[in-house]
Enzyme design. Structure first.
Site, PDB file in Angstrom:
ATOM      1  N   ARG A 223       8.463  -2.609 -11.732  1.00  0.00           N
ATOM      2  CA  ARG A 223       6.599  -1.513 -11.290  1.00  0.00           C
ATOM      3  C   ARG A 223       5.900  -3.559 -11.096  1.00  0.00           C
ATOM      4  O   ARG A 223       6.509  -4.220 -11.055  1.00  0.00           O
ATOM      5  CB  ARG A 223       6.052  -1.227 -12.939  1.00  0.00           C
ATOM      6  CG  ARG A 223       6.138   0.257 -13.117  1.00  0.00           C
ATOM      7  CD  ARG A 223       5.643   0.887 -12.403  1.00  0.00           C
ATOM      8  NE  ARG A 223       5.763   2.415 -12.621  1.00  0.00           N
ATOM      9  CZ  ARG A 223       6.794   2.482 -12.166  1.00  0.00           C
ATOM     10  NH1 ARG A 223       7.931   2.994 -11.263  1.00  0.00           N
ATOM     11  NH2 ARG A 223       7.286   4.532 -12.639  1.00  0.00           N
ATOM     12  N   HIS A 271       6.147   1.181  -1.990  1.00  0.00           N
ATOM     13  CA  HIS A 271       6.456   1.498  -2.875  1.00  0.00           C
ATOM     14  C   HIS A 271       7.145   3.268  -2.894  1.00  0.00           C
ATOM     15  O   HIS A 271       6.332   4.280  -3.334  1.00  0.00           O
ATOM     16  CB  HIS A 271       5.262   2.441  -3.909  1.00  0.00           C
ATOM     17  CG  HIS A 271       5.761   2.544  -5.830  1.00  0.00           C
ATOM     18  ND1 HIS A 271       4.568   2.332  -7.189  1.00  0.00           N
ATOM     19  CD2 HIS A 271       6.643   3.015  -6.349  1.00  0.00           C
ATOM     20  CE1 HIS A 271       5.173   2.765  -7.427  1.00  0.00           C
ATOM     21  NE2 HIS A 271       6.857   3.417  -7.071  1.00  0.00           N
TER      22      HIS A 271
END
Length: 308
Positions: A223, A271
């Site tokens: 993340r 992402h």
């Protein structure tokens, strides 16, 4: 008994099709068309709605549409409602593809060659063979173990680090904070696949980089919150690190003008390392619902105390 989906609506249309084929007797709705909120028993979401407990008083189970759950404020979920992360095989397969692609790109100096191309420079770089390169993976859960298994075929020396002990054939494993410096000191390419928790937020920082071999390379597919961005820029500009591949950021998307967009030693993707495959995700959700209704243990259930 309604299943409500609140995530990407394009993929949601595929979910609806597969639900209609495989569970035609189960009402399936796409946010914001929630129907009767009292009928919603199961929620599949990336970002849960506000006031979830009051909005859906009969909610029994919440699924994260992704492998992680850090985007959820767990304190806002009713204590009796389990939170389950997505464990369908498409997530693992896609992550393995991306991680192997990126490790090979870092190993074969692709980031530097892309930068040279932009500058119209034709220059070889010294070759390092796979058997001479050490790849360390932080986070030895399902995804980390799958990535390491596929990386074995390339001949790298493989290491793994986890908060709790693991044993993986062909991988030198380290566990706990005390063992982290030894692990880092032998990682020429560092892969972050940790869950994001209060303990791991900001773990990719100047102190960690200082323990890596000089010129090491970084892949972050965890993340954005794992990374202290300013520390990475300093490490890359000083030569402490030689390249980074980043699939995650904080915030997402990055704002215009952010240094990651143009840094010559960073390869940035939006992402996309791992995405949920609707067809197999629907099977996983239906199987988990059936397990829940039978009172069985739920694979992927989040431990609220640990946050993953």
């Amino acid at each position: 008994m309604t299943v409500l989906y609140k995530a990407n609506l394009v993929r949601g249309a595929e979910w609806a099709r597969f639900f209609a084929e495989r569970a035609p007797d189960v009402p399936f709705r796409l946010w914001p068309d929630i129907g009767d909120p009292k009928a919603v028993r199961y929620l599949v979401a990336w970002q849960p709605p506000d006031n979830i407990a009051a909005t859906f008083p009969n909610l029994e189970l919440v699924f994260s549409v992704g492998a992680g759950v850090d985007q959820f404020d767990i304190t806002k979920l009713p204590p009796h409602v389990p939170l389950v992360r997505m464990m369908e095989p498409g997530i693992t397969d896609r992550m393995v593809e991306y991680a192997c692609m990126s490790v090979l790109a870092l190993h074969r100096d692709l980031v530097q060659f892309i930068s040279q191309q932009r500058e119209q420079v034709w220059r070889e770089l010294p070759a390092t063979y796979a058997g001479e390169r050490r790849v360390g993976v932080m986070g030895l859960g399902l995804l980390g173990q799958a990535v390491l298994e596929r990386l074995k075929s390339f001949g790298f020396s493989l290491l793994g680090w986890n908060r709790s002990p693991r044993e993986i054939d062909g991988v030198t494993c380290y566990a706990g904070a005390e063992a982290l410096p030894d692990f880092l000191g032998q990682s020429d390419i560092l892969v972050c696949l940790l869950p994001l928790t209060s303990e791991t937020r900001g773990i990719l920082n100047a102190n960690l980089f200082a323990h890596l071999p000089r010129g090491a390379r970084l892949l972050n597919v965890g993340r954005g919150g794992h990374l202290v961005e300013a520390d990475l820029i300093v490490a890359l500009d000083s030569g402490m690190l030689s390249a980074a591949v980043l699939d995650v950021a904080e915030p997402e998307p990055l704002p215009a003008g952010h240094p990651f967009w143009s840094h010559p030693r960073i390869l940035l993707t939006p992402h996309i390392a791992s995405t949920t495959k609707p067809e197999t995700a629907v099977d996983y959700v239906l199987d988990t619902i059936a397990r829940h209704r039978r009172g069985e243990a739920l694979p992927g259930r989040i431990d609220r105390d640990r946050g993953y």
